[in-house]
Motif scaffolding. Structure first.
Motif, short mmCIF file in Angstrom:
data_model
loop_
_atom_site.label_atom_id
_atom_site.label_comp_id
_atom_site.label_asym_id
_atom_site.label_seq_id
_atom_site.Cartn_x
_atom_site.Cartn_y
_atom_site.Cartn_z
N UNK A 113 0.83 -1.20 0.00
CA UNK A 113 0.00 0.00 0.00
C UNK A 113 0.86 1.25 0.00
N UNK A 114 1.92 1.24 0.81
CA UNK A 114 2.77 2.42 0.89
C UNK A 114 3.52 2.66 -0.43
N UNK A 115 3.94 1.56 -1.09
CA UNK A 115 4.63 1.73 -2.37
C UNK A 115 3.70 2.31 -3.43
N UNK A 116 2.50 1.75 -3.51
CA UNK A 116 1.56 2.24 -4.52
C UNK A 116 1.11 3.66 -4.18
N UNK A 117 1.15 4.00 -2.90
CA UNK A 117 0.79 5.37 -2.50
C UNK A 117 1.70 6.41 -3.17
N UNK A 118 2.98 6.06 -3.34
CA UNK A 118 3.87 6.98 -4.05
C UNK A 118 3.35 7.23 -5.46
N UNK A 119 2.90 6.15 -6.11
CA UNK A 119 2.36 6.28 -7.46
C UNK A 119 1.11 7.17 -7.42
N UNK A 120 0.25 6.94 -6.42
CA UNK A 120 -0.98 7.72 -6.34
C UNK A 120 -0.67 9.19 -6.09
N UNK A 121 0.32 9.43 -5.24
CA UNK A 121 0.67 10.82 -4.92
C UNK A 121 1.04 11.57 -6.19
N UNK A 122 1.93 10.99 -6.98
CA UNK A 122 2.43 11.70 -8.15
C UNK A 122 1.46 11.63 -9.32
N UNK A 123 1.07 10.38 -9.67
CA UNK A 123 0.30 10.20 -10.90
C UNK A 123 -1.12 10.73 -10.76
N UNK A 124 -1.71 10.51 -9.61
CA UNK A 124 -3.09 10.94 -9.48
C UNK A 124 -3.16 12.40 -9.00
N UNK A 125 -2.54 12.63 -7.87
CA UNK A 125 -2.67 13.94 -7.23
C UNK A 125 -1.97 15.04 -8.04
N UNK A 126 -0.69 14.85 -8.32
CA UNK A 126 0.06 15.91 -9.00
C UNK A 126 -0.41 16.10 -10.44
N UNK A 127 -0.77 15.01 -11.10
CA UNK A 127 -1.21 15.16 -12.49
C UNK A 127 -2.57 15.85 -12.55
N UNK A 128 -3.46 15.53 -11.61
CA UNK A 128 -4.75 16.22 -11.56
C UNK A 128 -4.51 17.71 -11.36
N UNK A 129 -3.58 18.04 -10.47
CA UNK A 129 -3.28 19.46 -10.24
C UNK A 129 -2.70 20.11 -11.48
N UNK A 130 -1.80 19.38 -12.14
CA UNK A 130 -1.15 19.95 -13.32
C UNK A 130 -2.16 20.26 -14.41
N UNK A 131 -3.00 19.27 -14.72
CA UNK A 131 -3.97 19.52 -15.79
C UNK A 131 -5.00 20.56 -15.37
#
Lengths: 301, 320
Positions: A113-131
């Motif tokens: 869970x903690x490893x995939x959380x890194x993916x969620x942080x960047x791919x989901x959270x940061x990308x949503x913010x970027x777009x």
């Protein structure tokens, strides 16, 4: 403010600085073609003009590569500190959970869970913010006025953000493996988990960012998505209320977490790992398609 | 043969179509731009210039009307716009975190150039605009004018026959401005490129444009060469008087000018027929009026005067 308009066109509505009008019945308000070109020699109708050749479109793969490269370099400039934050957050959560969980299946869930959380942080959270930011700031116009396939912009950005999660996710998995003394022989599964859950989550992030009516809402959605990935991914599933279990099943990151969890077993059930990764891939295709559609919609307002 | 590049009969306003009162950002605009022309859209902020070019670039779909560019119907095929024209918008968000070189090269790739072609075109454009020295710096670390110039470089790469530039020289120093106009001229001379330029800068409009459409509240209120437009007010001159302290209203001639003057602090601006202006000048340059006078200028009409005499709102045009 002075109220003087050429050809007195504003009469009839009395609006001061904007022409108000009833919707769709504007015929009476349309002025006589105000000041048609006064220049001579425009006698030829526009329709007789031979069409100029169109420049070629950018093809999908080269364009995708160019966007990927550009996004990666952007991220290098601006996102490195955030990557550290993402990794530290995950490692911190594992250390915290160390007091609660002492090995076994639960520990595997915590680490995956903690490893995939890194993916969620960047791919989901940061990308949503970027777009969200790109859309709010008019940045999409740049891409929209280039002959580039929408999929290239979305996939290039998503791939760049997903790539950026690799060091953090690997570091977290290794740290977790050491911390909880898990067998790490099959950790290579990460090589499939990161891109596939990256695809699913970045597609979701891009779609959220592009569909959110305002930038703040895009940020909020990204944060909420990440929180969901945190709570539903890191906490071991046993003993949760049914509602939470359903929510867990709905979240695409769950399948990445499960696949990684299984790989920590001494003899993983490869069929189930494959099935979990298959779900990730399917969700990835769906969410990236949705994101491409959302991009088209956002670009052609 | 004269090529009509585009026509917009009755492109209607977009915003707030179903929420609140509609705003007509383009209110029945028709324009023809010829190939190889540098054509300007002049007007104050909020006049509808940007809305107009956003329709031209396929970013906004007009509610009605037609847009033809180089023989292509862009209302029916908005996606063709990207293959015909290069657009410089007012925002640089998409490029801010890239280096100048990468922003230009990537844009070239996305205009369909191959890798080697994009690199060599990038180098050529950066050299042409004098950007080589800052090529490795991210756009957002640059000053406003440099960033604008870098964005302009992304418009030039992957040559397009039509360039649509929305206030390209905002914030630029004179050197950068000259680089922009030299690049534009070169493309026109060598390739017959057409340029549609949005500006609210009167002096720039006078010096670089072949023809100019004056836009106010979503309408074209005049369209002609800068010289032709100025001829419409050729019998008038502009007289500006700056008083040291307060205007000597006890002098009869000065008091008579007062109602016609546009007052801004100690400055009076008057638009007068030439003979009246001469009389006014001789009145204020003698006796007590001259003692109260700090400065005066006497000028032939500028496009700003044209704009005002055509009924423009008068605010927001820049003279710099």
């Amino acid at each position: 403010m002075k109220e003087r308009t050429a050809t007195g066109a504003a009469k009839g509505d009395g609006a001061e600085h904007e022409h108000q009008e009833g919707l769709d019945d504007g015929v009476s308000v349309v002025p006589p073609q105000a000041a048609a070109p006064a220049s001579p020699g425009t006698g030829t109708g526009p329709d007789d003009e031979p069409a100029a050749p169109l420049a070629p479109r950018a093809r999908l793969l080269p364009a995708l590569g160019a966007v990927y490269r550009a996004q990666l370099s952007r991220a290098r400039v601006a996102r490195i500190p955030l990557l550290f934050v993402a990794t530290f957050q995950s490692v911190g959560i594992m250390i915290m959970m160390r007091g609660v969980v002492d090995g076994g299946t639960e520990a595997r869930f915590v680490v995956s869970g903690a490893s995939v959380l890194v993916v969620a942080f960047v791919a989901l959270n940061l990308l949503a913010q970027y777009f969200g930011q790109l859309r709010a700031g008019g940045g999409l116009d740049h891409y929209a006025t280039l002959p580039v396939p929408p999929a290239a912009v979305v996939l290039g950005a998503a791939a760049a953000y997903a790539s950026f999660t690799v060091p953090g996710a690997v570091a977290t998995a290794l740290a977790g493996g050491v911390l909880f003394r898990l067998p790490m022989a099959h950790l290579w599964v990460l090589a499939a988990v990161i891109p596939l859950s990256g695809a699913a989550l970045s597609g979701l992030g891009a779609a959220l960012g592009l569909l959110a009516p305002r930038q703040e809402i895009a940020t909020l959605c990204g944060q909420l998505g990440m929180s969901a990935a945190l709570l539903l991914g890191v906490l071991p599933p046993g003993g949760m209320p049914t509602v939470i279990d359903y929510a867990r099943d709905l979240l695409p990151s769950t399948y990445g977490v499960e696949a990684l969890t299984r790989s920590f077993a001494a003899r993983p059930d490869w069929l189930m790992v494959g099935a979990d990764l298959g779900v990730c891939a399917a969700v990835g295709v769906l969410s990236l398609t949705a994101a491409t559609w959302a991009y088209r919609r956002a670009a052609a307002r | 043969m004269r090529d009509l590049v585009k026509t917009y009969p009755a492109a209607r306003g977009r915003r707030g179509a179903d929420r609140g009162p509609a705003v007509r950002a383009s209110d029945g605009i028709s324009l023809d731009v010829r190939r190889g022309e540098i054509f300007g859209l002049l007007g104050p902020n909020g006049a509808g210039k940007s809305t107009l070019v956003r329709q031209l670039t396929g970013l906004l779909r007009p509610d009605s009307g037609t847009i033809r560019v180089l023989g292509h119907d862009l209302v029916r095929h908005p996606e063709r716009a990207a293959r015909l024209l290069g657009y410089l918008g007012q925002e640089s968000t998409a490029l801010d975190e890239m280096t100048v070189a990468l922003a230009v090269e990537t844009t070239g790739r996305l205009r369909g150039l191959d890798a080697a072609g994009a690199r060599s075109a990038r180098d050529a454009v950066l050299t042409e605009l004098g950007l080589t020295g800052i090529a490795a710096r991210p756009l957002k670390k640059l000053s406003g004018g440099q960033r604008r110039l870098a964005c302009f470089a992304t418009v030039l790469i992957g040559e397009r026959p039509l360039l649509v530039l929305d206030e390209p020289t905002t914030g630029m120093d004179p050197v950068a401005r000259r680089a922009v106009w030299a690049a534009v001229d070169r493309r026109r001379a060598e390739r017959g490129a057409t340029v549609v330029l949005v500006t609210h800068n009167v002096l720039e409009a006078e010096s670089v444009l072949d023809r100019v459409a004056v836009i106010d509240r979503g309408r074209v209120i005049a369209c002609d060469t800068p010289g032709g437009l100025k001829e419409r007010v050729a019998d008038e001159v502009r007289l500006e008087l700056v008083w040291r302290d307060r205007p000597p209203l006890d002098v009869a001639e000065v008091a008579a000018l007062r109602p016609a003057a546009q007052v801004s602090g100690r400055r009076w601006t008057l638009r007068l027929p030439a003979d009246e202006a001469r009389a006014a000048v001789s009145a204020v340059t003698t006796g007590p009026a001259f003692a109260a006078l700090d400065d005066f200028t006497f000028a032939t009409p500028s496009l700003e005067d044209v704009y005002l005499s055509l009924g423009g709102r008068g605010q927001g045009l820049v003279k710099a």
